[in-house]
Write a protein that holds these residues in place. Structure first.
Motif, PDB file in Angstrom:
ATOM      1  N   ILE A  45      33.295  92.955  -3.117  1.00  0.00           N
ATOM      2  CA  ILE A  45      34.691  93.140  -2.727  1.00  0.00           C
ATOM      3  C   ILE A  45      35.362  91.791  -2.489  1.00  0.00           C
ATOM      4  O   ILE A  45      36.463  91.532  -2.985  1.00  0.00           O
ATOM      5  CB  ILE A  45      34.805  94.018  -1.465  1.00  0.00           C
ATOM      6  CG1 ILE A  45      34.198  95.399  -1.721  1.00  0.00           C
ATOM      7  CG2 ILE A  45      36.256  94.146  -1.021  1.00  0.00           C
ATOM      8  CD1 ILE A  45      34.223  96.323  -0.509  1.00  0.00           C
ATOM      9  N   ASP A  46      34.707  90.917  -1.746  1.00  0.00           N
ATOM     10  CA  ASP A  46      35.310  89.633  -1.377  1.00  0.00           C
ATOM     11  C   ASP A  46      35.622  88.771  -2.592  1.00  0.00           C
ATOM     12  O   ASP A  46      36.610  88.017  -2.584  1.00  0.00           O
ATOM     13  CB  ASP A  46      34.384  88.871  -0.424  1.00  0.00           C
ATOM     14  CG  ASP A  46      34.293  89.535   0.941  1.00  0.00           C
ATOM     15  OD1 ASP A  46      35.267  90.201   1.344  1.00  0.00           O
ATOM     16  OD2 ASP A  46      33.240  89.405   1.599  1.00  0.00           O
ATOM     17  N   TRP A 212      33.598 106.508   1.348  1.00  0.00           N
ATOM     18  CA  TRP A 212      34.978 106.440   0.874  1.00  0.00           C
ATOM     19  C   TRP A 212      35.013 105.865  -0.530  1.00  0.00           C
ATOM     20  O   TRP A 212      34.184 105.037  -0.905  1.00  0.00           O
ATOM     21  CB  TRP A 212      35.820 105.534   1.765  1.00  0.00           C
ATOM     22  CG  TRP A 212      35.965 105.963   3.184  1.00  0.00           C
ATOM     23  CD1 TRP A 212      35.909 107.244   3.675  1.00  0.00           C
ATOM     24  CD2 TRP A 212      36.207 105.121   4.320  1.00  0.00           C
ATOM     25  NE1 TRP A 212      36.097 107.249   5.030  1.00  0.00           N
ATOM     26  CE2 TRP A 212      36.289 105.963   5.457  1.00  0.00           C
ATOM     27  CE3 TRP A 212      36.365 103.747   4.496  1.00  0.00           C
ATOM     28  CZ2 TRP A 212      36.518 105.455   6.736  1.00  0.00           C
ATOM     29  CZ3 TRP A 212      36.599 103.237   5.754  1.00  0.00           C
ATOM     30  CH2 TRP A 212      36.676 104.086   6.869  1.00  0.00           C
ATOM     31  N   PHE A 213      35.990 106.333  -1.297  1.00  0.00           N
ATOM     32  CA  PHE A 213      36.295 105.702  -2.568  1.00  0.00           C
ATOM     33  C   PHE A 213      37.440 104.741  -2.292  1.00  0.00           C
ATOM     34  O   PHE A 213      38.545 105.155  -1.958  1.00  0.00           O
ATOM     35  CB  PHE A 213      36.689 106.746  -3.615  1.00  0.00           C
ATOM     36  CG  PHE A 213      36.894 106.170  -4.990  1.00  0.00           C
ATOM     37  CD1 PHE A 213      35.840 105.592  -5.671  1.00  0.00           C
ATOM     38  CD2 PHE A 213      38.135 106.219  -5.600  1.00  0.00           C
ATOM     39  CE1 PHE A 213      36.023 105.062  -6.942  1.00  0.00           C
ATOM     40  CE2 PHE A 213      38.324 105.693  -6.868  1.00  0.00           C
ATOM     41  CZ  PHE A 213      37.261 105.117  -7.541  1.00  0.00           C
ATOM     42  N   LEU A 214      37.181 103.453  -2.379  1.00  0.00           N
ATOM     43  CA  LEU A 214      38.129 102.411  -1.998  1.00  0.00           C
ATOM     44  C   LEU A 214      38.700 101.756  -3.255  1.00  0.00           C
ATOM     45  O   LEU A 214      37.954 101.201  -4.064  1.00  0.00           O
ATOM     46  CB  LEU A 214      37.405 101.369  -1.137  1.00  0.00           C
ATOM     47  CG  LEU A 214      38.230 100.256  -0.512  1.00  0.00           C
ATOM     48  CD1 LEU A 214      39.234 100.826   0.494  1.00  0.00           C
ATOM     49  CD2 LEU A 214      37.315  99.247   0.183  1.00  0.00           C
ATOM     50  N   GLU A 215      40.012 101.854  -3.395  1.00  0.00           N
ATOM     51  CA  GLU A 215      40.680 101.293  -4.575  1.00  0.00           C
ATOM     52  C   GLU A 215      41.591 100.140  -4.158  1.00  0.00           C
ATOM     53  O   GLU A 215      42.479 100.309  -3.321  1.00  0.00           O
ATOM     54  CB  GLU A 215      41.512 102.354  -5.275  1.00  0.00           C
ATOM     55  CG  GLU A 215      40.714 103.543  -5.796  1.00  0.00           C
ATOM     56  CD  GLU A 215      41.605 104.668  -6.264  1.00  0.00           C
ATOM     57  OE1 GLU A 215      42.002 104.665  -7.447  1.00  0.00           O
ATOM     58  OE2 GLU A 215      41.948 105.541  -5.444  1.00  0.00           O
ATOM     59  N   ARG A 230      30.225 102.891   1.932  1.00  0.00           N
ATOM     60  CA  ARG A 230      29.912 103.595   3.168  1.00  0.00           C
ATOM     61  C   ARG A 230      31.012 103.271   4.170  1.00  0.00           C
ATOM     62  O   ARG A 230      31.407 102.116   4.308  1.00  0.00           O
ATOM     63  CB  ARG A 230      28.545 103.158   3.692  1.00  0.00           C
ATOM     64  CG  ARG A 230      27.380 103.483   2.758  1.00  0.00           C
ATOM     65  CD  ARG A 230      26.064 103.069   3.401  1.00  0.00           C
ATOM     66  NE  ARG A 230      24.916 103.372   2.533  1.00  0.00           N
ATOM     67  CZ  ARG A 230      24.375 102.499   1.705  1.00  0.00           C
ATOM     68  NH1 ARG A 230      24.872 101.279   1.618  1.00  0.00           N
ATOM     69  NH2 ARG A 230      23.331 102.834   0.965  1.00  0.00           N
ATOM     70  N   ALA A 231      31.501 104.265   4.870  1.00  0.00           N
ATOM     71  CA  ALA A 231      32.603 104.073   5.806  1.00  0.00           C
ATOM     72  C   ALA A 231      32.238 103.062   6.882  1.00  0.00           C
ATOM     73  O   ALA A 231      31.055 102.778   7.131  1.00  0.00           O
ATOM     74  CB  ALA A 231      32.982 105.406   6.447  1.00  0.00           C
ATOM     75  N   ASP A 239      29.960  98.846   3.665  1.00  0.00           N
ATOM     76  CA  ASP A 239      29.131  98.260   2.618  1.00  0.00           C
ATOM     77  C   ASP A 239      29.081  99.195   1.428  1.00  0.00           C
ATOM     78  O   ASP A 239      29.474 100.360   1.524  1.00  0.00           O
ATOM     79  CB  ASP A 239      27.721  97.941   3.128  1.00  0.00           C
ATOM     80  CG  ASP A 239      27.032  99.152   3.730  1.00  0.00           C
ATOM     81  OD1 ASP A 239      26.728 100.085   2.962  1.00  0.00           O
ATOM     82  OD2 ASP A 239      26.801  99.173   4.944  1.00  0.00           O
ATOM     83  N   LEU A 240      28.623  98.672   0.325  1.00  0.00           N
ATOM     84  CA  LEU A 240      28.596  99.459  -0.903  1.00  0.00           C
ATOM     85  C   LEU A 240      27.588 100.593  -0.800  1.00  0.00           C
ATOM     86  O   LEU A 240      26.501 100.428  -0.260  1.00  0.00           O
ATOM     87  CB  LEU A 240      28.230  98.591  -2.099  1.00  0.00           C
ATOM     88  CG  LEU A 240      29.277  97.640  -2.664  1.00  0.00           C
ATOM     89  CD1 LEU A 240      28.756  97.035  -3.951  1.00  0.00           C
ATOM     90  CD2 LEU A 240      30.604  98.330  -2.900  1.00  0.00           C
TER      91      LEU A 240
END
Length: 258
Positions: A45-46, A212-215, A230-231, A239-240
């Motif tokens: 993500i970062d 969560w599905f994070l977009e 993971r929430a 984390d993934l």
């Protein structure tokens, strides 16, 4: 003008535009590094974010993947987890006092750190957010909004830049028609969409960790991306999910694009 000359002119314009984009990206990336960033602690993500995380002194926007309350609550908890990892008091501006305090604590944000500011309408929420950002010395200013006008978002972005305080706008809707406003442009540095997914499976009967599905819908000077995560835990960290590695979450994209 011959076809060959037209081609050369077109290529010249493309080079100029590409050069301008690189300069803008460098300037905005330098700005993020100067203000500092709050890393997610998840390299996948970062690395998509200029500076390696969410920029302090900037406005970030969160919304649920649908118009329902479940996804909206997930977006609010995602913002709360981020706020929990900042230093200093948190100002949370809202029109509906429906936050569940134990849920905030579960994602690392203890209610004792939060100053709740209740208003009657979105315009007042914007004004209160701007006041909090201008005050300085806060970890983050969170605001729950239905609509986020370009002018209002620009004022929040400028106020955040002046004090280095992070601004988190949580878009919460009461009806489907209001959700359509999320497609309108704003001055937010990043824009995220959060959707609830089935909980992580356990080897024994029981309820696993929420997922969560994070977009990442928009990132100034960065890339769009999507992740199954993971929430937030009780430290505000996510984390993934293991399913992200094998790409088994890709079907979610078709659900949202339908």
């Amino acid at each position: 003008m011959t076809a060959a000359r037209t081609t050369r002119v077109s290529e010249g314009y493309s080079d100029v535009i590409a050069d301008l984009r690189e300069r803008i990206s460098a300037i905005e990336g330098a700005s993020a590094r100067k203000a500092g960033c709050l890393a997610f602690g998840v390299p996948e993500i970062d690395e998509k974010l200029p500076g390696g995380g969410l920029a302090h002194g900037a406005l970030h926007e969160f919304a649920g993947g649908g118009a329902g309350t479940v996804d909206g609550a997930a977006a609010a908890l995602c913002a709360a987890g981020i706020a929990a990892r900042t230093k200093g008091p948190i100002v949370w501006c809202l029109t509906r006092p429906d936050l569940f305090f134990p849920a905030l604590a579960q994602v690392g944000l203890h209610p004792d750190r939060v100053i709740f500011v209740e208003s009657d309408k979105d315009e007042d929420v914007l004004a209160n957010m701007e006041e909090g950002l201008s005050f300085g010395g806060l970890g983050a200013v969170v605001g729950e909004l239905v609509r986020l006008p370009m002018v209002g978002s620009r004022r929040l972005q400028l106020a955040a830049e002046k004090t280095g305080t992070m601004a988190l706008a949580v878009r919460r809707w009461r009806r489907q028609t209001e959700a359509n406003d999320f497609g309108q442009p704003t001055a937010s540095t990043t824009r995220w969409r959060v959707s609830v997914m089935p909980s992580e499976e356990l080897p024994v009967p029981g309820v696993g960790r929420a997922q969560w599905f994070l977009e990442l819908m928009r990132s100034r000077a960065g890339e769009c991306a999507e992740f199954l995560v993971r929430a937030c835990d009780d430290q505000g960290r996510l984390d993934l999910s293991s399913r992200s590695v094998d790409g088994s979450h890709s079907s979610r994209r078709s659900i949202h694009s339908a």
